[in-house]
Design an enzyme around this catalytic site. Sequence first.
Site, short mmCIF file in Angstrom:
data_model
loop_
_atom_site.label_atom_id
_atom_site.label_comp_id
_atom_site.label_asym_id
_atom_site.label_seq_id
_atom_site.Cartn_x
_atom_site.Cartn_y
_atom_site.Cartn_z
N HIS A 1 70.16 39.41 24.16
CA HIS A 1 71.17 39.85 25.13
C HIS A 1 70.67 41.05 25.92
O HIS A 1 70.84 41.12 27.14
CB HIS A 1 72.47 40.19 24.39
CG HIS A 1 73.55 40.73 25.28
ND1 HIS A 1 74.15 40.00 26.27
CD2 HIS A 1 74.12 41.97 25.32
CE1 HIS A 1 75.05 40.75 26.88
NE2 HIS A 1 75.05 41.95 26.33
N ASP B 1 68.18 39.95 28.44
CA ASP B 1 68.89 39.24 29.51
C ASP B 1 69.57 40.23 30.45
O ASP B 1 69.51 40.08 31.67
CB ASP B 1 69.91 38.28 28.91
CG ASP B 1 70.66 37.50 29.96
OD1 ASP B 1 70.00 36.87 30.83
OD2 ASP B 1 71.91 37.51 29.93
#
Length: 106
Positions: free
Chosen positions: A75, A78
Amino acid sequence: MDIEQIIMNIIIYSGDARSYMYEALSKAREGKYDEINGLIKQANDAIGKAHDIQTSMLQKEAEGEALKVSILFVHAQDQLMTTISEKNLITEMIEMTKDINALSNK
Protein backbone atom coordinates in the site's frame (compact mmCIF):
# COMPACT_ATOMS: atom_id res chain seq x y z
CA MET A 1 11.88 2.37 14.57
CA ASP A 2 9.89 -0.72 13.63
CA ILE A 3 9.07 -1.64 10.04
CA GLU A 4 5.39 -0.69 10.37
CA GLN A 5 6.30 2.85 11.47
CA ILE A 6 8.80 3.16 8.64
CA ILE A 7 6.13 2.06 6.16
CA MET A 8 3.58 4.45 7.68
CA ASN A 9 6.03 7.31 7.16
CA ILE A 10 6.06 6.57 3.42
CA ILE A 11 2.26 6.72 3.42
CA ILE A 12 2.18 9.94 5.47
CA TYR A 13 4.75 11.76 3.34
CA SER A 14 2.98 10.62 0.17
CA GLY A 15 -0.35 11.89 1.49
CA ASP A 16 1.19 15.21 2.48
CA ALA A 17 2.68 15.63 -1.00
CA ARG A 18 -0.62 14.82 -2.66
CA SER A 19 -2.42 17.38 -0.47
CA TYR A 20 0.12 20.08 -1.35
CA MET A 21 -0.31 19.38 -5.06
CA TYR A 22 -4.10 19.52 -4.96
CA GLU A 23 -3.86 22.76 -2.99
CA ALA A 24 -1.53 24.12 -5.69
CA LEU A 25 -4.05 23.13 -8.36
CA SER A 26 -6.79 24.89 -6.41
CA LYS A 27 -4.62 28.03 -6.23
CA ALA A 28 -4.10 27.85 -10.00
CA ARG A 29 -7.85 27.69 -10.56
CA GLU A 30 -8.18 30.80 -8.37
CA GLY A 31 -5.44 32.56 -10.35
CA LYS A 32 -3.16 32.74 -7.28
CA TYR A 33 -0.03 31.68 -9.17
CA ASP A 34 2.34 33.33 -6.71
CA GLU A 35 1.32 30.76 -4.05
CA ILE A 36 1.89 27.68 -6.20
CA ASN A 37 5.69 27.34 -6.21
CA GLY A 38 5.90 27.06 -2.42
CA LEU A 39 3.28 24.31 -2.40
CA ILE A 40 5.06 22.40 -5.15
CA LYS A 41 8.32 22.71 -3.21
CA GLN A 42 6.63 21.30 -0.12
CA ALA A 43 5.25 18.43 -2.22
CA ASN A 44 8.70 17.74 -3.66
CA ASP A 45 10.22 17.76 -0.17
CA ALA A 46 7.63 15.28 1.12
CA ILE A 47 8.12 13.01 -1.89
CA GLY A 48 11.86 13.22 -1.34
CA LYS A 49 11.48 12.06 2.26
CA ALA A 50 9.26 9.15 1.22
CA HIS A 51 11.67 8.25 -1.56
CA ASP A 52 14.64 8.36 0.84
CA ILE A 53 12.88 5.87 3.12
CA GLN A 54 12.08 3.64 0.15
CA THR A 55 15.69 3.80 -1.08
CA SER A 56 16.99 2.92 2.37
CA MET A 57 14.77 -0.15 2.46
CA LEU A 58 15.88 -1.19 -1.03
CA GLN A 59 19.53 -0.82 -0.03
CA LYS A 60 19.01 -2.99 3.05
CA GLU A 61 17.39 -5.68 0.96
CA ALA A 62 20.18 -5.47 -1.64
CA GLU A 63 22.67 -6.00 1.20
CA GLY A 64 20.93 -9.24 2.13
CA GLU A 65 18.71 -8.07 4.97
CA ALA A 66 15.35 -9.84 4.78
CA LEU A 67 12.49 -7.33 4.84
CA LYS A 68 8.94 -8.16 5.81
CA VAL A 69 6.73 -7.50 2.81
CA SER A 70 3.16 -6.92 3.90
CA ILE A 71 -0.03 -5.54 2.43
CA LEU A 72 0.80 -2.32 4.29
CA PHE A 73 4.18 -2.13 2.52
CA VAL A 74 2.51 -2.73 -0.85
CA HIS A 75 0.00 0.00 0.00
CA ALA A 76 2.82 2.41 0.87
CA GLN A 77 4.54 1.73 -2.45
CA ASP A 78 1.25 2.24 -4.27
CA GLN A 79 0.64 5.53 -2.48
CA LEU A 80 4.09 6.85 -3.35
CA MET A 81 3.83 5.82 -7.00
CA THR A 82 0.34 7.30 -7.32
CA THR A 83 1.43 10.55 -5.67
CA ILE A 84 4.36 10.95 -8.05
CA SER A 85 2.07 10.29 -11.00
CA GLU A 86 -0.55 12.74 -9.75
CA LYS A 87 2.13 15.36 -9.11
CA ASN A 88 3.25 15.13 -12.71
CA LEU A 89 -0.32 15.37 -14.00
CA ILE A 90 -1.24 18.26 -11.68
CA THR A 91 1.91 20.14 -12.71
CA GLU A 92 0.76 19.91 -16.33
CA MET A 93 -2.76 20.96 -15.37
CA ILE A 94 -1.38 24.03 -13.60
CA GLU A 95 0.60 24.98 -16.70
CA MET A 96 -2.51 24.51 -18.84
CA THR A 97 -4.47 26.72 -16.47
CA LYS A 98 -1.81 29.42 -16.78
CA ASP A 99 -1.90 29.15 -20.58
CA ILE A 100 -5.69 29.36 -20.70
CA ASN A 101 -5.75 32.37 -18.39
CA ALA A 102 -3.02 34.10 -20.43
CA LEU A 103 -4.99 33.56 -23.65
CA SER A 104 -8.25 34.79 -22.15
CA ASN A 105 -6.54 37.96 -20.87
CA LYS A 106 -5.31 38.95 -24.34
